[in-house]
Design a protein around this motif. Structure first.
Motif, mmCIF file in Angstrom:
data_model
loop_
_atom_site.group_PDB
_atom_site.id
_atom_site.type_symbol
_atom_site.label_atom_id
_atom_site.label_comp_id
_atom_site.label_asym_id
_atom_site.label_seq_id
_atom_site.Cartn_x
_atom_site.Cartn_y
_atom_site.Cartn_z
ATOM 1 N N TRP A 644 0.804 -1.218 0.000
ATOM 2 C CA TRP A 644 0.000 0.000 0.000
ATOM 3 C C TRP A 644 0.839 1.271 0.000
ATOM 4 O O TRP A 644 0.372 2.322 -0.456
ATOM 5 C CB TRP A 644 -0.929 0.008 1.218
ATOM 6 C CG TRP A 644 -0.225 0.054 2.543
ATOM 7 C CD1 TRP A 644 0.188 -1.007 3.290
ATOM 8 C CD2 TRP A 644 0.145 1.226 3.285
ATOM 9 N NE1 TRP A 644 0.789 -0.590 4.447
ATOM 10 C CE2 TRP A 644 0.779 0.784 4.472
ATOM 11 C CE3 TRP A 644 0.008 2.597 3.072
ATOM 12 C CZ2 TRP A 644 1.279 1.657 5.428
ATOM 13 C CZ3 TRP A 644 0.501 3.469 4.024
ATOM 14 C CH2 TRP A 644 1.124 3.003 5.190
ATOM 15 N N ARG A 645 2.076 1.206 0.497
ATOM 16 C CA ARG A 645 2.894 2.419 0.553
ATOM 17 C C ARG A 645 3.249 2.969 -0.828
ATOM 18 O O ARG A 645 3.691 4.112 -0.952
ATOM 19 C CB ARG A 645 4.166 2.155 1.368
ATOM 20 C CG ARG A 645 3.927 2.117 2.874
ATOM 21 C CD ARG A 645 5.224 1.964 3.653
ATOM 22 N NE ARG A 645 5.013 2.086 5.091
ATOM 23 C CZ ARG A 645 4.636 1.092 5.887
ATOM 24 N NH1 ARG A 645 4.433 -0.122 5.362
ATOM 25 N NH2 ARG A 645 4.477 1.278 7.182
ATOM 26 N N LEU A 646 3.050 2.170 -1.861
ATOM 27 C CA LEU A 646 3.261 2.694 -3.208
ATOM 28 C C LEU A 646 2.343 3.878 -3.493
ATOM 29 O O LEU A 646 2.692 4.756 -4.285
ATOM 30 C CB LEU A 646 3.030 1.591 -4.248
ATOM 31 C CG LEU A 646 4.109 0.506 -4.348
ATOM 32 C CD1 LEU A 646 3.664 -0.599 -5.287
ATOM 33 C CD2 LEU A 646 5.436 1.090 -4.796
ATOM 34 N N VAL A 647 1.185 3.909 -2.860
ATOM 35 C CA VAL A 647 0.248 5.016 -3.107
ATOM 36 C C VAL A 647 0.835 6.340 -2.623
ATOM 37 O O VAL A 647 1.001 7.274 -3.419
ATOM 38 C CB VAL A 647 -1.131 4.734 -2.479
ATOM 39 C CG1 VAL A 647 -2.039 5.945 -2.619
ATOM 40 C CG2 VAL A 647 -1.770 3.512 -3.145
ATOM 41 N N PRO A 648 1.189 6.493 -1.339
ATOM 42 C CA PRO A 648 1.768 7.781 -0.938
ATOM 43 C C PRO A 648 3.134 8.046 -1.556
ATOM 44 O O PRO A 648 3.468 9.200 -1.842
ATOM 45 C CB PRO A 648 1.857 7.668 0.593
ATOM 46 C CG PRO A 648 1.857 6.208 0.885
ATOM 47 C CD PRO A 648 0.991 5.592 -0.175
ATOM 48 N N TRP A 649 3.939 7.000 -1.771
ATOM 49 C CA TRP A 649 5.266 7.211 -2.338
ATOM 50 C C TRP A 649 5.191 7.686 -3.785
ATOM 51 O O TRP A 649 5.964 8.555 -4.194
ATOM 52 C CB TRP A 649 6.069 5.919 -2.276
ATOM 53 C CG TRP A 649 6.532 5.551 -0.889
ATOM 54 C CD1 TRP A 649 6.474 6.325 0.233
ATOM 55 C CD2 TRP A 649 7.113 4.309 -0.494
ATOM 56 N NE1 TRP A 649 6.982 5.660 1.312
ATOM 57 C CE2 TRP A 649 7.389 4.412 0.892
ATOM 58 C CE3 TRP A 649 7.422 3.136 -1.149
ATOM 59 C CZ2 TRP A 649 7.961 3.358 1.610
ATOM 60 C CZ3 TRP A 649 7.990 2.095 -0.434
ATOM 61 C CH2 TRP A 649 8.262 2.210 0.927
#
Length: 766
Positions: A644-649
């Protein structure tokens, strides 16, 4: 005379290698789907300290049950081969008694390795002279990653402890309690009773929770790869004497994890990476530092911290005076490249970064035994070449002894501004059309697992400058000699300011004058990189080439292997930019006279499943498409997938960010708008291409709701769509899933394409 004979011998060897490759390419048999079962993956080449033997691991697929219920199992076995190639390789483990992670004893007479026992890894030792392996550990936490002490008196290993195990030993975690409005006093002294007081009800609920029925979540990263993980796990270091029944002794403890541990040459200390931050929950903490651990006292001292960097993979120099390490900047998560660093272990000079000018992500770092060079692998331009840096050019040798550093006066903390940024010459030792999967070094030789277009895995040896390579094994070459294989041809095209590299593979049984259907394959990541040196797609590409497809693949913007700017070119743009690159590649390839532009199909998995769905919503040239394990709604992906951290990154914020500014086609909009725009589900009503959607039941990296959403939407719209779900599989189905399901996946993609591909059309006359 002797020199001339030696030169003639090497020429003959090179000629033999060329003959091997030619035969492998010009056989008469096609690659079949069941050839997947014949591929041997070679791993962990490890040269003995005396330089006479090479140990390595062979991962193979064995048939464990036959018709009518065929079942297969992965097995890993320990092999040895003399480094001079005088005799063929010999298997030291057999059957279902698997082995992995080999480690030589300093006297070169035995090997420690890891084997599962009762579901947990344990340490074994086998003699160089054969015989049965001896089990050393029966540790409740398991034992992996063995490392012999320099004098051979101890084995260092890693064990994985549950949060419950650590709580039992350490008590309450040091970080702030993330459970809402609960304290230890809630159930103190109360007996479990569902009909009792509030304290007794809480005690009854707590007992059910402790039994895992139900599972109660308070952590942020509660998704593993194939199962939910309500509790943390921690990696700790132990040493044990190499005799059966010896009791392991803990070197580390607490609510922290240690990785990459290696002995210093004097044998009294170990260097490892860890983040010893007690102020934040591990799910929210980032970064890591390097630590020295005293073997006798278990005392831990900080060795190196650099502000703004995660440090890992410490690699001591043979003389014990230097630590080479890998460093990744924390400020650019999602796009940061891994750098190589150097630190003198006495701490009396600042750390050095060596690859900031290299513009590639480095890894798999090793010292030459004489310390003349630092070797490493970096994905680049479709290959995984081996590189080296001259250490002596940076730091000329001087007499030194492997003594313990004086940590009482050494300095360990440095700001980013204090780091010395060097620009050493970096020498590439292999072409971009091959890949080094793993390697090891002796005084005069490098041993490496090589991937080539005509062979996915084979073991080679060469001098340290890669001038005289020789093949040591034929695990795959032996059966590939009769196969007709296709070699990828490299092309580039210019799009915007970027140069996009792509490859075209002709059908294996190509006939001049015919035109062939084109399969556009897209890679995931999105920061992955494909090319001739990448092994995971070798069988699939060759299978489709044998079935008469022109196979086309590329590295669009966002891919690794082309520098930071290229990788970051998909920021806030997962759809338009990368899809435009891929479609430009398809257009260029379709202009080849032997490709039929009316018969194009497309597929991809993970991020490439996303891109496949995006493409067929915006372009209608493809006769059929297969979207595998993809992400189609970036809003729900935030909660459903462990990536999921791909979204903010990659998008600079979260789906609720209506105020945070972002750019979309040159206009300033909100991050929320960009996330919605870049979600294929937003454009699902435009999809008319027949679509096969594939996902696995236990895929928690991208999450099954992603595929269900896409499928149900298309069914509501009445579009041609089929949905396939694989039981008991996760995100890695195509690479390490059940072999029967892996074959089913490939054949199902092939069958789906053949439903919609029209007959061959003749070329137009010029």
């Amino acid at each position: 005379m002797r020199t001339a004979m030696r030169r003639a011998g090497w020429i003959a060897l090179f000629a033999l290698v060329l003959v091997w490759n030619a035969v492998a390419q010009d056989g008469n048999e096609p690659i079949t789907v069941t050839d997947l079962l014949r591929i041997r993956q070679l791993e962990s080449p490890t040269v003995s300290p005396d330089g006479r033997w090479l140990a390595y691991i062979v991962r193979q697929i064995d048939t464990v049950e036959t018709e009518p219920d065929v079942r297969y199992a992965y097995r890993t076995h320990l092999y040895l081969v003399p480094t001079d190639g005088s005799t063929p390789p010999r298997a030291y483990t057999h059957g279902d008694r698997t082995a992995s992670q080999p480690a030589w004893h300093p006297e070169s007479d035995r090997i420690a390795f890891v084997r599962p026992v009762g579901g947990k890894p344990q340490l074994f030792v086998i003699s160089l002279f054969g015989g049965e392996a001896e089990q050393l550990t029966d540790f409740r936490y398991g034992a992996s990653r063995p490392r012999w002490s320099p004098d051979g008196s101890l084995l260092l290993f890693t064990a994985t402890l549950s949060e419950k195990d650590v709580r039992r030993a350490e008590g309450t975690p040091p970080w702030p309690d993330e459970r809402p409005a609960r304290t230890a006093a809630d159930t103190a002294g109360a007996r479990p009773n569902p009909n009792g007081s509030l304290a007794e009800i809480r005690a009854w609920l707590a007992r059910n929770e402790a039994d895992g029925n139900p599972r109660v979540f308070h952590r942020l990263d509660f998704q593993g790869e194939q199962s939910l993980q309500p509790h943390l796990r921690f990696q700790h270091l132990y040493v044990v004497e190499p005799r059966p029944g010896a009791t392991p002794r803990a070197l580390t403890r607490g609510f922290f994890s240690f990785s990459g541990a290696e002995w210093l040459p004097h044998g009294r200390q170990i260097v490892a990476a860890a983040l010893l931050d007690s102020t934040r929950h591990p799910d929210r903490a980032r970064g890591s530092d390097l630590y020295l651990i005293d073997v006798d006292t278990s005392r831990i001292n900080l060795l190196l911290h650099i502000d703004g960097y995660a440090l890992f993979a410490p690699t001591p120099s043979p003389d014990g005076q230097w630590i080479a390490f890998l460093a990744s900047p924390l400020a650019d998560s999602g796009y940061a490249q891994t750098e190589i660093g150097l630190f003198r272990i006495d701490g009396r000079r600042p750390p050095e970064l060596l690859t900031l000018h290299f513009d590639r992500s480095a890894g798999n770092l090793k010292w030459a035994p004489d310390m003349r060079y630092l070797y490493f692998v970096a994905p680049s331009n479709g290959g995984f070449p081996l590189y080296r840096i001259s250490f002596f050019d940076l730091h000329p040798p001087r007499p030194a002894e492997a003594t313990m550093p004086d940590t009482t006066t050494s300095r360990a903390r440095f700001s980013a501004d204090e780091v010395v940024r060097l620009k050493p010459k970096i020498e590439r030792l292999l072409d971009y059309d091959r890949g080094v999967r793993d390697y090891d070094l002796s005084e005069a030789t490098v041993y490496y697992v090589l991937t080539e277009p005509t062979n996915p895995y084979e073991l080679y040896a060469s001098d340290l400058a890669f001038k005289r390579p020789r093949r040591l094994t034929e695990h795959n070459a032996s059966w590939l000699r009769t196969k007709r294989l296709s070699r990828p041809e490299s092309f580039t095209l210019k799009r915007d300011t970027l140069e996009i590299q792509y490859w075209v593979m002709k059908p294996a049984f190509f006939e001049k004058g015919r035109r062939y259907p084109m399969l556009l394959e897209i890679h995931g990541g999105p920061a992955a990189m494909w090319g001739p040196g990448e092994a995971t797609m070798w069988h699939e590409f060759q299978f489709f080439a044998s079935k008469g497809f022109a196979v086309v693949f590329s590295n669009p913007r966002g891919s690794g292997g082309y520098g930071r700017a290229f990788r970051r070119a998909n920021y806030q743009d997962w759809g338009d930019g990368p899809a435009g690159d891929v479609l430009a590649v398809a257009s260029a390839a379709a202009r080849l006279p032997w490709i039929d532009p009316e018969r194009q199909v497309v597929t991809g998995g993970s991020y490439a499943g996303y891109l496949t769905a995006w493409i067929v919503a915006h372009d209608h040239r493809f006769r059929a498409a297969v979207a595998q394990r993809g992400v189609y709604d970036l809003q729900t992906f935030l909660g459903e997938g462990n990536a999921w951290r791909l979204v903010p990154w990659h998008f600079g914020g979260y789906p609720w960010d209506q105020e945070t500014p972002a750019l979309l086609h040159g206009d300033t909009v909100s991050v929320r708008d960009v996330i919605l725009y870049n979600s294929p589900i937003t454009w699902v009503h435009r999809i008319r291409t027949p679509l096969l959607i594939m996902h696995s039941d236990r895929d928690l990296r991208t999450g099954v709701i992603q595929s269900e959403m896409l499928y149900k939407s298309l069914k509501i719209l009445g579009r041609p769509v089929e949905y396939v779900r694989y039981p008991d599989e996760g995100h890695e189905l195509s690479r390490s899933g059940d072999p029967k399901r892996r074959m089913d996946r490939i054949l199902r993609i092939y069958e789906f394409f053949m439903r919609y591909l029209p007959a061959e059309t003749p070329p137009t006359s010029e």
